[in-house]
Design an enzyme around this catalytic site. Structure first.
Site, mmCIF file in Angstrom:
data_model
loop_
_atom_site.group_PDB
_atom_site.id
_atom_site.type_symbol
_atom_site.label_atom_id
_atom_site.label_comp_id
_atom_site.label_asym_id
_atom_site.label_seq_id
_atom_site.Cartn_x
_atom_site.Cartn_y
_atom_site.Cartn_z
ATOM 1 N N TYR A 242 0.844 -1.197 0.000
ATOM 2 C CA TYR A 242 0.000 0.000 0.000
ATOM 3 C C TYR A 242 0.879 1.246 0.000
ATOM 4 O O TYR A 242 1.803 1.382 0.807
ATOM 5 C CB TYR A 242 -0.896 -0.033 1.231
ATOM 6 N N SER A 315 2.639 -6.754 1.822
ATOM 7 C CA SER A 315 1.543 -6.076 2.499
ATOM 8 C C SER A 315 0.229 -6.317 1.755
ATOM 9 O O SER A 315 -0.206 -7.454 1.606
ATOM 10 C CB SER A 315 1.871 -4.590 2.648
ATOM 11 N N MET A 316 -0.413 -5.265 1.231
ATOM 12 C CA MET A 316 -1.611 -5.487 0.433
ATOM 13 C C MET A 316 -1.278 -6.252 -0.850
ATOM 14 O O MET A 316 -2.132 -6.958 -1.385
ATOM 15 C CB MET A 316 -2.305 -4.168 0.117
ATOM 16 N N TRP A 340 -1.177 -8.484 4.156
ATOM 17 C CA TRP A 340 -2.311 -7.813 4.806
ATOM 18 C C TRP A 340 -3.553 -8.111 3.991
ATOM 19 O O TRP A 340 -3.554 -8.003 2.759
ATOM 20 C CB TRP A 340 -2.073 -6.310 4.867
ATOM 21 N N ASP A 361 5.746 -6.556 13.307
ATOM 22 C CA ASP A 361 4.906 -5.842 12.338
ATOM 23 C C ASP A 361 3.697 -5.238 13.056
ATOM 24 O O ASP A 361 2.863 -5.959 13.606
ATOM 25 C CB ASP A 361 4.455 -6.836 11.263
ATOM 26 N N HIS A 393 7.194 -4.065 9.632
ATOM 27 C CA HIS A 393 6.377 -4.328 8.441
ATOM 28 C C HIS A 393 7.182 -4.222 7.144
ATOM 29 O O HIS A 393 6.807 -4.810 6.139
ATOM 30 C CB HIS A 393 5.195 -3.359 8.411
#
Length: 451
Positions: A242, A315-316, A340, A361, A393
């Protein structure tokens, strides 16, 4: 496979008095020929479908009707083409085949094929005139194997521009060191811990950009691809997280390409795209890699195997990786990195998946993201969970402190499942893996070996 090897396996019928012994010998010979046919794999090839391809030219060297045409020259430089460095590491019993035609050469002139292991000292394989046209095969000496910079050169020694030497369909083959040479996807030397932990692998690589205007279904990419070893290769698409861009994940592209993969590190259509939007963009990037591989003018022409595709993301982008694996079971491997996602259920994923987590994270906490993602993967799916000790993260991005161990497992996972290369299994399940469990950079590791 060399024509002369096929010929050597053709044997006249034996006399009645020796039939039993001869039949036993023929059976053994048949097995030997079958093994040899399996063992020979392409190390390097060039068909000149796009200019002079991977060769550089000197003097009068042009592409003529899809072949390299070298012409003589009086008082100036005769035509010649020279390959870039070719890695023969991990191969033995090298054999070079090519088509050649000469025209108008006089006594003392010739078309010359030669090789070099250092780029400066050249060894001639043949010097030919008009009476020696056709396809030929040469067995290279053992010294040509195990080289990171073998080069091939074809040149003409002649006085007139009408005197020519034309070369086409160049193929260098060898027996792969994959424990028998029967896996055509196995590339490079047998893996070692030091090789996998190094910042780059055994192959050189290049990069090419895909602009946002050229990208089809995603926001653009940098493609990393091997340059000194023959394809086709498995292909991997990687998404940033993201608000992130492709520039945050380039180390993965470089690392994987140097081990024999074509890798597209992508930009997404929007830096704010959610996981469900990133998943189809990863697949769009893979589709376009296949398209580029079918385009003769593209740098990755003929470099992508459309049946061996994988995905990664941070992540995303990691959430998108899991969604892509769930929705596209023909994928061969997936590695979500500090993933995520709003849903934690991936119980239908059958794609081999390595979940990489960062222990500290705070954006995608392990207990509510990476760990339940891994736990939801069915036991029938080959899977692993690797957590970086005290990593935040961003522990999977450029400049992180975990590149040695993380890169080692990332490469081994993709090699095992994209290339079906079981030489890497000990680094995921066996003794080599067990030795890593005491590594201070790992806070937790789970798996469902063997694989």
């Amino acid at each position: 496979m060399k024509i002369k090897n096929r010929t050597a396996c053709t044997t006249a019928a034996p006399s009645p008095a020796r039939r039993r012994l001869a039949m036993a010998s023929l059976a053994a010979a048949g097995l030997l020929c079958s093994f040899t046919a399996q063992a020979q794999v392409a190390v390097f090839q060039e068909n000149f479908t796009s200019g002079l391809g991977s060769f550089t030219a000197a003097g009068s060297a042009t592409n003529s009707s899809g072949a390299a045409r070298l012409a003589g020259c009086y008082g100036c430089t005769d035509g010649a083409i020279t390959s870039g460095p070719i890695s023969t590491v991990g191969f033995s019993s090298l054999s070079l085949s090519f088509d050649r035609v000469t025209s108008g050469l006089d006594i003392g002139e010739g078309g010359i094929a030669e090789y070099s292991t250092n780029g400066s000292t050249w060894t001639a394989l043949e010097t030919t005139r008009a009476t020696s046209n056709g396809r030929v095969t040469f067995n290279l000496p053992a010294a040509a194997a195990g080289q990171t910079g073998l080069r091939l050169r074809f040149r003409i020694d002649a006085n007139l521009s009408s005197e020519t030497y034309t070369v086409d369909n160049i193929q260098l083959t060898g027996i792969s060191g994959d424990g028998g040479g029967t896996n055509p996807h196995a590339k490079g030397p047998a893996p070692t811990a030091s090789l996998l932990e190094a910042s780059t692998g055994p192959f050189t690589y290049a990069s090419t950009n895909v602009s946002s205007l050229s990208a089809d279904g995603y926001g653009g990419a940098t493609i990393f691809h091997p340059t000194n070893v023959a394809g086709p290769f498995a292909a991997i698409a990687i998404s940033p997280g993201y608000t992130g861009t492709k520039s945050t994940m380039t180390w993965w592209g470089e690392r994987l390409a140097s081990h024999g993969f074509v890798v597209a590190v992508i930009d997404t259509n929007s830096i704010y795209d959610q996981p469900y939007q990133r998943a189809p963009q990863l697949m769009a990037a893979l589709r376009q890699l296949v398209t580029f591989s079918n385009t003769s003018s593209h740098p990755i022409y003929r470099k992508v195997d459309p049946n061996r595709l994988g995905v990664m993301g941070h992540s995303m982008g990691g959430g998108g990786t899991l969604i892509a694996a769930r929705d596209n079971p023909t994928l061969k491997a997936a590695i979500p990195l500090a993933p995520w996602n709003t849903s934690t259920n991936f119980s239908s994923v059958s794609v081999p998946t390595l979940v990489v987590a960062c222990e500290s994270d705070s954006i995608a906490p392990v207990n509510s993201h990476a760990s339940p993602f891994y736990n939801s993967l069915p036991s029938s799916t080959r899977k692993a969970f690797m957590e970086m000790n005290n990593g935040d993260h961003f522990c999977v991005m450029n400049g992180n402190d975990f590149t040695r161990i993380m890169g080692k497992y990332g490469v081994a996972w993709m090699k095992r499942f994209l290339d079906n290369d079981t030489r890497y299994s000990p680094f995921l399940c066996g003794a080599q893996h067990q030795a890593d469990l005491s590594n201070s950079q790992l806070s937790e590791y789970r798996e469902n070996c063997p694989y």
